[in-house]
Design a protein around this motif. Structure first.
Motif, mmCIF file in Angstrom:
data_model
loop_
_atom_site.group_PDB
_atom_site.id
_atom_site.type_symbol
_atom_site.label_atom_id
_atom_site.label_comp_id
_atom_site.label_asym_id
_atom_site.label_seq_id
_atom_site.Cartn_x
_atom_site.Cartn_y
_atom_site.Cartn_z
ATOM 1 N N MET A 82 -4.445 18.000 61.161
ATOM 2 C CA MET A 82 -3.199 17.137 61.796
ATOM 3 C C MET A 82 -3.760 16.536 63.129
ATOM 4 O O MET A 82 -3.736 18.069 64.142
ATOM 5 C CB MET A 82 -2.125 17.080 61.555
ATOM 6 C CG MET A 82 -2.108 17.987 60.230
ATOM 7 S SD MET A 82 -2.294 16.988 58.435
ATOM 8 C CE MET A 82 -1.520 16.955 57.597
ATOM 9 N N THR A 83 -3.419 15.164 64.157
ATOM 10 C CA THR A 83 -3.385 14.827 65.135
ATOM 11 C C THR A 83 -1.451 14.180 65.154
ATOM 12 O O THR A 83 -1.502 13.959 64.588
ATOM 13 C CB THR A 83 -4.603 14.075 65.072
ATOM 14 O OG1 THR A 83 -5.685 13.831 65.106
ATOM 15 C CG2 THR A 83 -4.686 13.170 66.852
ATOM 16 N N TRP A 84 -1.180 15.000 66.377
ATOM 17 C CA TRP A 84 0.362 14.257 66.199
ATOM 18 C C TRP A 84 0.041 13.631 67.800
ATOM 19 O O TRP A 84 -0.587 14.024 68.794
ATOM 20 C CB TRP A 84 0.750 15.268 66.065
ATOM 21 C CG TRP A 84 1.045 16.606 67.039
ATOM 22 C CD1 TRP A 84 0.088 17.976 66.106
ATOM 23 C CD2 TRP A 84 1.280 17.783 68.123
ATOM 24 N NE1 TRP A 84 0.003 18.620 67.081
ATOM 25 C CE2 TRP A 84 0.907 18.180 68.378
ATOM 26 C CE3 TRP A 84 1.282 16.436 69.052
ATOM 27 C CZ2 TRP A 84 0.427 19.075 69.515
ATOM 28 C CZ3 TRP A 84 1.416 16.925 70.985
ATOM 29 C CH2 TRP A 84 1.288 18.624 70.718
ATOM 30 N N VAL A 85 1.378 13.215 67.674
ATOM 31 C CA VAL A 85 1.548 12.493 69.180
ATOM 32 C C VAL A 85 3.010 12.713 69.304
ATOM 33 O O VAL A 85 3.556 12.198 68.474
ATOM 34 C CB VAL A 85 1.415 11.200 68.762
ATOM 35 C CG1 VAL A 85 1.749 10.274 70.496
ATOM 36 C CG2 VAL A 85 0.187 10.711 69.161
ATOM 37 N N LEU A 86 3.074 13.612 71.005
ATOM 38 C CA LEU A 86 4.850 13.516 71.386
ATOM 39 C C LEU A 86 5.468 12.255 71.508
ATOM 40 O O LEU A 86 4.765 12.113 72.597
ATOM 41 C CB LEU A 86 4.714 14.580 72.388
ATOM 42 C CG LEU A 86 6.520 15.496 73.191
ATOM 43 C CD1 LEU A 86 7.025 14.876 71.753
ATOM 44 C CD2 LEU A 86 5.796 16.433 74.040
ATOM 45 N N GLY A 91 10.185 5.692 73.882
ATOM 46 C CA GLY A 91 8.963 5.870 72.952
ATOM 47 C C GLY A 91 8.201 5.605 73.703
ATOM 48 O O GLY A 91 6.999 5.216 72.716
ATOM 49 N N THR A 92 7.522 6.536 74.835
ATOM 50 C CA THR A 92 6.728 6.594 75.754
ATOM 51 C C THR A 92 6.049 8.474 74.875
ATOM 52 O O THR A 92 6.261 8.832 73.933
ATOM 53 C CB THR A 92 6.393 6.929 77.088
ATOM 54 O OG1 THR A 92 7.580 8.056 77.227
ATOM 55 C CG2 THR A 92 7.035 5.538 77.451
ATOM 56 N N HIS A 93 4.193 7.640 74.790
ATOM 57 C CA HIS A 93 3.581 8.711 74.412
ATOM 58 C C HIS A 93 3.821 9.805 75.469
ATOM 59 O O HIS A 93 2.263 10.024 75.952
ATOM 60 C CB HIS A 93 2.352 7.980 73.948
ATOM 61 C CG HIS A 93 2.273 8.086 72.291
ATOM 62 N ND1 HIS A 93 1.726 7.193 71.834
ATOM 63 C CD2 HIS A 93 3.880 7.150 71.948
ATOM 64 C CE1 HIS A 93 2.036 6.909 70.492
ATOM 65 N NE2 HIS A 93 2.956 6.263 70.621
ATOM 66 N N ALA A 94 4.372 11.685 75.437
ATOM 67 C CA ALA A 94 3.638 12.479 75.913
ATOM 68 C C ALA A 94 2.477 12.728 76.070
ATOM 69 O O ALA A 94 1.705 13.355 77.061
ATOM 70 C CB ALA A 94 4.730 13.132 76.144
ATOM 71 N N MET A 95 1.607 13.473 74.885
ATOM 72 C CA MET A 95 1.120 14.128 74.752
ATOM 73 C C MET A 95 0.473 13.742 73.777
ATOM 74 O O MET A 95 1.205 13.819 72.281
ATOM 75 C CB MET A 95 1.207 15.275 75.169
ATOM 76 C CG MET A 95 2.201 15.725 74.464
ATOM 77 S SD MET A 95 2.287 17.687 74.710
ATOM 78 C CE MET A 95 3.643 17.678 75.950
ATOM 79 N N THR A 96 -0.924 14.334 72.980
ATOM 80 C CA THR A 96 -1.639 14.387 71.758
ATOM 81 C C THR A 96 -1.317 15.767 71.704
ATOM 82 O O THR A 96 -2.574 16.099 72.269
ATOM 83 C CB THR A 96 -2.422 13.480 71.943
ATOM 84 O OG1 THR A 96 -2.565 12.365 72.284
ATOM 85 C CG2 THR A 96 -3.882 13.562 70.216
ATOM 86 N N GLY A 97 -1.793 16.294 69.839
ATOM 87 C CA GLY A 97 -2.785 17.643 69.638
ATOM 88 C C GLY A 97 -2.670 17.661 68.276
ATOM 89 O O GLY A 97 -2.919 16.632 67.817
ATOM 90 N N HIS A 98 -3.040 18.895 68.132
ATOM 91 C CA HIS A 98 -3.914 18.665 66.522
ATOM 92 C C HIS A 98 -2.869 20.192 66.106
ATOM 93 O O HIS A 98 -2.449 21.289 66.797
ATOM 94 C CB HIS A 98 -5.048 19.268 66.632
ATOM 95 C CG HIS A 98 -5.391 18.170 68.032
ATOM 96 N ND1 HIS A 98 -5.476 16.864 66.614
ATOM 97 C CD2 HIS A 98 -6.257 18.487 68.617
ATOM 98 C CE1 HIS A 98 -6.992 15.958 67.570
ATOM 99 N NE2 HIS A 98 -6.527 16.927 68.796
#
Length: 123
Positions: A82-86, A91-98
């Motif tokens: 899975m790929t997720w966004v914090l 509403g801002t996207h702080a980081m992406t991870g898996h």
């Protein structure tokens, strides 16, 4: 073997446990989606349901009101990526991870490994 849609629903329920909800609701979600002997491995924690609960409580202290959104799912056999966004409260996207998952034949998560945050590779 679960379909990609079924894995997405299971993981979507797990992601809801990261929201600003009561410990009781969070524990109920984890009981529903995690196998009793789940292996939970993230950079800061290793263990089972209790480690996940501790991680989630710390997350809400560090990022009050934040949540995760799932942007990509890849699944086959009993594994999924899975790929997720914090997403922060504003509403801002702080980081992406898996997250890498292994699913039991009963349809519960038996292994969850988090990789985050992702960083772009330099040319």
């Amino acid at each position: 073997m679960m379909t990609k849609e079924e894995v997405g629903k299971l993981y979507g329920r797990y992601v809801k446990a990261w929201k600003a909800i009561s410990v009781e609701k969070r524990m109920k979600i984890l009981e529903d989606v995690f196998a009793a002997d789940v292996q939970y491995l993230v950079p800061e924690f290793q263990g089972g349901r209790e480690a996940a609960l501790e991680d989630m409580a710390g997350f809400q202290e560090k990022f009050p009101g934040a949540h995760f959104e799932v942007t990509e799912i890849s699944a086959h056999h009993d594994v999924a990526l899975m790929t997720w966004v914090l997403v922060q409260l504003d509403g801002t996207h702080a980081m992406t991870g898996h997250d890498s998952l292994r699913i039991s034949s009963e349809g519960k998560i038996v292994n969850l490994i988090t990789f985050g945050p992702s960083v772009a590779m330099a040319d």
